[in-house]
Design an enzyme around this catalytic site. Structure first.
Site, PDB file in Angstrom:
ATOM      1  N   ARG A 242       0.857  -1.178   0.000  1.00 30.67           N
ATOM      2  CA  ARG A 242       0.000   0.000   0.000  1.00 30.67           C
ATOM      3  C   ARG A 242       0.901   1.238   0.000  1.00 30.67           C
ATOM      4  NH1 ARG A 242      -3.539  -2.689  -1.625  1.00 30.67           N
ATOM      5  NH2 ARG A 242      -5.591  -3.058  -0.709  1.00 30.67           N
ATOM      6  N   GLU A 271      -4.319   7.042  -4.759  1.00 28.96           N
ATOM      7  CA  GLU A 271      -4.524   6.572  -6.141  1.00 28.96           C
ATOM      8  C   GLU A 271      -5.842   7.090  -6.702  1.00 28.96           C
ATOM      9  OE1 GLU A 271      -4.174   2.323  -6.070  1.00 28.96           O
ATOM     10  OE2 GLU A 271      -2.175   2.405  -5.182  1.00 28.96           O
ATOM     11  N   HIS A 289      -0.855  -0.030  -9.983  1.00 30.75           N
ATOM     12  CA  HIS A 289      -1.549  -0.965  -9.086  1.00 30.75           C
ATOM     13  C   HIS A 289      -2.084  -2.192  -9.850  1.00 30.75           C
ATOM     14  CE1 HIS A 289      -3.839  -1.202  -5.006  1.00 30.75           C
ATOM     15  NE2 HIS A 289      -3.494  -2.411  -5.440  1.00 30.75           N
TER      16      HIS A 289
END
Ligand code: DGY
Length: 323
Positions: A242, A271, A289
């Site tokens: 993360r 994000e 991601h």
């Protein structure tokens, strides 16, 4: 005699669920969908009366959304293993189950961490960018020199499922494997010849530091300027966990100033925003991601979401309960 008519339960898919899960839910439930760009207000508009919410790592499930859903809500099923966007305490208080999708994305995410490790260690992004931009003028003994992974010391920070699989994948090349975990992992120590150390030790000794810890208040900015300063100048930092684990301004500064050699990142704190300082930082491989983005993993995750939702709606124990 037939009992009273059962109303069809409604499911709010906050963003998008792949057909492997969506079709199974649609066969038994009314589906409401936020879509990929659903704003929190839109989700609150769609939520009243739903029995299930399907979230993902970009969705915030807070008291506001739970209140909007109301008393029929039974389950929040996360289409991801990490559930840091879900207010677990509020779910617990309301008696709402929370589920996630462990295991099925372990290989995909660990393999992406390995891909980032190779790319960052060997600076393949910079090298390819130079070639494409016409800056390659021929074989150069001193250009794009990187880190050789054979015999390198790896530090795996967080030896859960994904960290453990990453350690297995790097084991054939690694010299030492160090790990940082709250509790000792005797199996890993035996099978992977891994040694448990404190974070400071891992940072000081490792050539590759790969982060696999969950996002919690304790892990926020666990890699900041002091930690980066402790790392070897030839070290590589990998983050597929993360974004909140790493202070991105401190990382960009360490890359600019040569404090560490390179970094490979798949995750960012806010994000889809990627901090400008990281976009501009040298020797930094940046991915959007995609840790779990294999067809196999994403289909299995979607199917697992359906398993969890349908189990709760049938009054059964969901297979992947977090709360
Ligand atoms: C997860 O499962 O938490 C990932 O970040 C999604 O790929």
């Amino acid at each position: 005699m037939a009992g009273p008519p059962q109303s069809t339960p409604s499911v709010l898919i906050a963003r998008r669920l792949l057909p492997a899960g969506r079709e199974r839910l649609a066969a038994e439930c009314e589906i409401r969908e936020g879509g990929l760009d659903a704003a929190p207000e839109r989700l609150r508009e769609l939520a009243p009366g739903v029995a299930a919410i399907v979230a993902d790592p970009t969705v915030t499930v807070d008291g506001g959304l739970l209140d909007a859903a109301g008393e029929r809500l039974q389950v929040v099923a996360n289409f991801a293993v990490g559930y840091d966007g879900i207010d677990l305490e509020s779910c617990r208080r309301r008696g709402v189950a929370v589920t996630n999708t462990p295991d099925v994305l372990t290989n995909a995410t660990a393999e992406l961490a390995l891909a980032l490790t190779l790319a960052a260690a060997r600076r393949t992004t910079d090298a390819e960018a130079d070639l494409r931009a016409g800056r390659w003028t021929g074989w150069d003994p001193g250009a794009h020199l990187g880190l050789e992974l054979s015999g390198a010391t790896f530090a795996v920070v967080g030896l859960g499922r994904i960290g453990r699989r990453y350690a297995e994948l790097v084991r054939p090349a690694a010299g030492e494997i160090l790990y940082v975990a709250r509790r000792p992992k005797p199996d890993a120590e035996r099978e992977l010849r891994a040694t448990r150390v404190k974070l400071e030790d891992a940072l000081r000794r490792a050539h590759v530091v790969s982060l696999h810890a969950p996002a919690t208040p304790e892990t926020r900015n666990m890699i900041g300027s002091a930690e980066l300063a402790a790392m070897r100048p030839e070290a590589v930092l990998i983050n597929t966990a993360r974004g909140s684990l790493v202070d991105s301004a401190a990382l960009a500064a360490a890359l600019r100033e040569g404090g560490i050699a390179s970094a490979g990142l798949d995750v960012y704190e806010d994000e889809p925003a990627v901090p400008a300082e990281l976009l501009e930082a040298p020797r930094c491989v940046l991915l959007p991601h995609i840790g779990s983005a294999t067809r196999r993993a994403r289909d299995a995750m979607a199917s697992m979401v359906a398993d969890n939702v349908l189990a709760v709606l049938r009054g059964e124990e969901p297979p992947n309960r977090v709360v």
